[in-house]
Design a protein around this motif. Sequence first.
Motif, PDB file in Angstrom:
ATOM      1  N   HIS A   1      17.482  -4.751 -49.265  1.00 29.80           N
ATOM      2  CA  HIS A   1      18.865  -4.268 -49.113  1.00 29.80           C
ATOM      3  C   HIS A   1      18.992  -2.772 -49.408  1.00 29.80           C
ATOM      4  O   HIS A   1      19.964  -2.309 -50.012  1.00 29.80           O
ATOM      5  CB  HIS A   1      19.810  -5.046 -50.031  1.00 29.80           C
ATOM      6  CG  HIS A   1      19.715  -6.533 -49.873  1.00 29.80           C
ATOM      7  ND1 HIS A   1      19.993  -7.183 -48.694  1.00 29.80           N
ATOM      8  CD2 HIS A   1      19.346  -7.498 -50.762  1.00 29.80           C
ATOM      9  CE1 HIS A   1      19.807  -8.489 -48.854  1.00 29.80           C
ATOM     10  NE2 HIS A   1      19.406  -8.708 -50.082  1.00 29.80           N
ATOM     11  N   LEU A   2      17.992  -2.019 -48.970  1.00 28.23           N
ATOM     12  CA  LEU A   2      18.012  -0.578 -49.198  1.00 28.23           C
ATOM     13  C   LEU A   2      18.675   0.171 -48.058  1.00 28.23           C
ATOM     14  O   LEU A   2      18.943   1.367 -48.179  1.00 28.23           O
ATOM     15  CB  LEU A   2      16.584  -0.062 -49.388  1.00 28.23           C
ATOM     16  CG  LEU A   2      15.845  -0.643 -50.608  1.00 28.23           C
ATOM     17  CD1 LEU A   2      14.422  -0.122 -50.662  1.00 28.23           C
ATOM     18  CD2 LEU A   2      16.595  -0.308 -51.899  1.00 28.23           C
ATOM     19  N   VAL A   3      18.922  -0.506 -46.937  1.00 28.04           N
ATOM     20  CA  VAL A   3      19.616   0.097 -45.803  1.00 28.04           C
ATOM     21  C   VAL A   3      20.583  -0.928 -45.245  1.00 28.04           C
ATOM     22  O   VAL A   3      20.561  -2.105 -45.597  1.00 28.04           O
ATOM     23  CB  VAL A   3      18.626   0.537 -44.695  1.00 28.04           C
ATOM     24  CG1 VAL A   3      17.744   1.666 -45.163  1.00 28.04           C
ATOM     25  CG2 VAL A   3      17.796  -0.638 -44.241  1.00 28.04           C
ATOM     26  N   SER A   4      21.428  -0.505 -44.338  1.00 29.11           N
ATOM     27  CA  SER A   4      22.410  -1.396 -43.741  1.00 29.11           C
ATOM     28  C   SER A   4      21.760  -2.300 -42.703  1.00 29.11           C
ATOM     29  O   SER A   4      20.603  -2.142 -42.342  1.00 29.11           O
ATOM     30  CB  SER A   4      23.527  -0.577 -43.076  1.00 29.11           C
ATOM     31  OG  SER A   4      23.015   0.152 -41.985  1.00 29.11           O
ATOM     32  N   SER A   5      22.521  -3.244 -42.205  1.00 30.31           N
ATOM     33  CA  SER A   5      22.008  -4.185 -41.211  1.00 30.31           C
ATOM     34  C   SER A   5      21.653  -3.506 -39.892  1.00 30.31           C
ATOM     35  O   SER A   5      20.998  -4.096 -39.049  1.00 30.31           O
ATOM     36  CB  SER A   5      23.039  -5.294 -40.944  1.00 30.31           C
ATOM     37  OG  SER A   5      24.267  -4.726 -40.494  1.00 30.31           O
ATOM     38  N   GLY A   6      22.096  -2.282 -39.672  1.00 31.01           N
ATOM     39  CA  GLY A   6      21.769  -1.562 -38.448  1.00 31.01           C
ATOM     40  C   GLY A   6      20.274  -1.346 -38.263  1.00 31.01           C
ATOM     41  O   GLY A   6      19.830  -1.008 -37.168  1.00 31.01           O
ATOM     42  N   LEU A   7      19.508  -1.581 -39.342  1.00 30.12           N
ATOM     43  CA  LEU A   7      18.072  -1.424 -39.239  1.00 30.12           C
ATOM     44  C   LEU A   7      17.456  -2.426 -38.264  1.00 30.12           C
ATOM     45  O   LEU A   7      16.374  -2.188 -37.724  1.00 30.12           O
ATOM     46  CB  LEU A   7      17.437  -1.612 -40.624  1.00 30.12           C
ATOM     47  CG  LEU A   7      15.951  -1.286 -40.760  1.00 30.12           C
ATOM     48  CD1 LEU A   7      15.712   0.189 -40.509  1.00 30.12           C
ATOM     49  CD2 LEU A   7      15.453  -1.676 -42.134  1.00 30.12           C
ATOM     50  N   ASP A   8      18.157  -3.553 -38.023  1.00 31.44           N
ATOM     51  CA  ASP A   8      17.637  -4.536 -37.076  1.00 31.44           C
ATOM     52  C   ASP A   8      17.354  -3.908 -35.721  1.00 31.44           C
ATOM     53  O   ASP A   8      16.381  -4.270 -35.043  1.00 31.44           O
ATOM     54  CB  ASP A   8      18.639  -5.681 -36.902  1.00 31.44           C
ATOM     55  CG  ASP A   8      18.638  -6.614 -38.097  1.00 31.44           C
ATOM     56  OD1 ASP A   8      17.658  -6.590 -38.859  1.00 31.44           O
ATOM     57  OD2 ASP A   8      19.615  -7.357 -38.279  1.00 31.44           O
ATOM     58  N   TYR A   9      18.194  -2.977 -35.316  1.00 28.44           N
ATOM     59  CA  TYR A   9      18.026  -2.371 -33.999  1.00 28.44           C
ATOM     60  C   TYR A   9      16.786  -1.486 -33.933  1.00 28.44           C
ATOM     61  O   TYR A   9      16.248  -1.247 -32.851  1.00 28.44           O
ATOM     62  CB  TYR A   9      19.271  -1.570 -33.630  1.00 28.44           C
ATOM     63  CG  TYR A   9      20.480  -2.445 -33.430  1.00 28.44           C
ATOM     64  CD1 TYR A   9      20.686  -3.116 -32.229  1.00 28.44           C
ATOM     65  CD2 TYR A   9      21.397  -2.624 -34.454  1.00 28.44           C
ATOM     66  CE1 TYR A   9      21.785  -3.949 -32.046  1.00 28.44           C
ATOM     67  CE2 TYR A   9      22.512  -3.442 -34.284  1.00 28.44           C
ATOM     68  CZ  TYR A   9      22.698  -4.095 -33.080  1.00 28.44           C
ATOM     69  OH  TYR A   9      23.790  -4.919 -32.915  1.00 28.44           O
ATOM     70  N   ALA A  10      16.352  -0.977 -35.078  1.00 29.43           N
ATOM     71  CA  ALA A  10      15.125  -0.183 -35.086  1.00 29.43           C
ATOM     72  C   ALA A  10      13.898  -1.057 -34.876  1.00 29.43           C
ATOM     73  O   ALA A  10      12.852  -0.579 -34.421  1.00 29.43           O
ATOM     74  CB  ALA A  10      15.010   0.578 -36.405  1.00 29.43           C
ATOM     75  N   LEU A  11      14.026  -2.342 -35.203  1.00 34.46           N
ATOM     76  CA  LEU A  11      12.911  -3.250 -35.014  1.00 34.46           C
ATOM     77  C   LEU A  11      12.626  -3.517 -33.538  1.00 34.46           C
ATOM     78  O   LEU A  11      11.485  -3.773 -33.161  1.00 34.46           O
ATOM     79  CB  LEU A  11      13.182  -4.584 -35.714  1.00 34.46           C
ATOM     80  CG  LEU A  11      12.950  -4.652 -37.218  1.00 34.46           C
ATOM     81  CD1 LEU A  11      13.435  -5.984 -37.755  1.00 34.46           C
ATOM     82  CD2 LEU A  11      11.474  -4.455 -37.536  1.00 34.46           C
ATOM     83  N   VAL A  12      13.670  -3.475 -32.721  1.00 34.40           N
ATOM     84  CA  VAL A  12      13.513  -3.850 -31.317  1.00 34.40           C
ATOM     85  C   VAL A  12      12.486  -2.967 -30.608  1.00 34.40           C
ATOM     86  O   VAL A  12      11.529  -3.495 -30.014  1.00 34.40           O
ATOM     87  CB  VAL A  12      14.875  -3.830 -30.587  1.00 34.40           C
ATOM     88  CG1 VAL A  12      14.680  -4.097 -29.102  1.00 34.40           C
ATOM     89  CG2 VAL A  12      15.819  -4.859 -31.198  1.00 34.40           C
ATOM     90  N   PRO A  13      12.614  -1.637 -30.620  1.00 35.28           N
ATOM     91  CA  PRO A  13      11.581  -0.841 -29.927  1.00 35.28           C
ATOM     92  C   PRO A  13      10.215  -0.947 -30.586  1.00 35.28           C
ATOM     93  O   PRO A  13       9.190  -0.946 -29.887  1.00 35.28           O
ATOM     94  CB  PRO A  13      12.133   0.592 -29.992  1.00 35.28           C
ATOM     95  CG  PRO A  13      13.109   0.584 -31.125  1.00 35.28           C
ATOM     96  CD  PRO A  13      13.694  -0.776 -31.153  1.00 35.28           C
ATOM     97  N   ALA A  14      10.167  -1.071 -31.924  1.00 33.17           N
ATOM     98  CA  ALA A  14       8.881  -1.162 -32.614  1.00 33.17           C
ATOM     99  C   ALA A  14       8.161  -2.455 -32.238  1.00 33.17           C
ATOM    100  O   ALA A  14       6.965  -2.451 -31.921  1.00 33.17           O
ATOM    101  CB  ALA A  14       9.088  -1.084 -34.126  1.00 33.17           C
TER     102      ALA A  14
END
Length: 474
Positions: A37-50
Amino acid sequence: MPISLSKTPASPPSLTDRLIGALLILITCLLILKEWHLVSSGLDYALVPAVTLVVALLATQVAPGRRFFVGLAIALSLALVWRVEGWQPVLLNAFHSAGFIAAFFAALATLRSAAQQASSIRAAGNFLALQPPGRRYLALTLGGQAFALLLNYGAIALLGSLATAAAADEPDEEIRTHRTRRMLLAIQRGFVASLPWSPMSFSIAITTALIPGTSWGSVVLPAIGTSALITLTGWALDTIFKPKLSHPPAPRAAPEGSWALMAPLLILLGLLVVSVLILQSLTGLRIIALVLLVVPCMAAAWALLQKREGNPPLRERARTFAFTELPAYRGEVTLLMMAGFIGTVGAPLLAPLVKASGFHPEDLPPALVLVSFVWIIPLLGQLGMNPILAVTLIAPLVPAASELGVAPEAIVVSITAGWALGGISSPFTATTLLVGSFGNVSARHVGLRWNGSYMICMLLLLSAWVLALGYLIL
């Protein structure tokens, strides 16, 4: 599936391998940030390209069978967009599932990398493999569970190689054949006995995430009961049906060393469990969130200590791990990631088909639903379905625990019990493939011939166990 414990090739890693390793490390870091919980849920979108890029790179290097799963994932994603309204959260969750599996695998691989360089671990494994017949089965089964926490499938590779080497020294062919089979079965059953309770097993990590209201802490005690049944039943059958030799065996020398050789392994496991429990009490985070961070940190500390044994410095070890060892698991990583992705995407596509067929799981007797996982997961394993795929596909169709009148922990125990039995019997799992390779028999021979009577006993015993948990204990 790599069998050797050594992953270092003669040539430097290619650019593709470097990119795959870097992306897997990046995905692991992103998941740690999210789980802590060190960042917001918006981090999910960074997973998609990775995740997309690493799968695309992996698909260029894996066998056609693995690429088939990548193609199936793409086809199901298109079907999801076409057939399901509100498909965006489902697809995002599928990417998260695939990313989590990759991160969990990478985190566990750090400890495997450190363990396979430790002379103390090999000495402990060799001591177990050389135990006399009277206590060898329990030694290898219990030791196999401990090694599984450190090495995952590498536990079978390490102990299997040591066991077959020890058996090869036996000049009598009849004794050598029986000894090899019994030792390999003890190792395999020890490994699968860790799946229902180990905080570092995919079965616990994925099942507790799918069944609301459960965690490792809430299921570990009944899951240890599953492990005890798997262990003791195997030992009982090995003892009762001990092969009768055509002639008396020659006396054997006692193994070199003592049980003190197991001390480093037990100390390491104790540190791991205690640190995870303390951090959980302080942070309230899920066990899998702690494992993602604690395990790599422990592996790094262990690698630093190993420098005194002549091993390379930590920076070189980290570079080798990221760019050589991790990409070497390309086949495993691809299969596991796609199993999680396909199961997540396929579940909402399967649900309408099940409903249209007239089959309603909620109308089945609750006891039958609870027991069904013990049988269905091994059955699907015979058809080539990975347990991750089977569980992620079927679990959303299961009625809620309140509808079944049981504690949610009983459902988790049922699923993980079936997961363990799948690892014993399926000719497509890494456990049977590895054991078959060491025993010079096919994986199907291991699953159905070597483990046939054992599987029948376990199916009946674990069915009774999950019923007792669901309606008498929990």
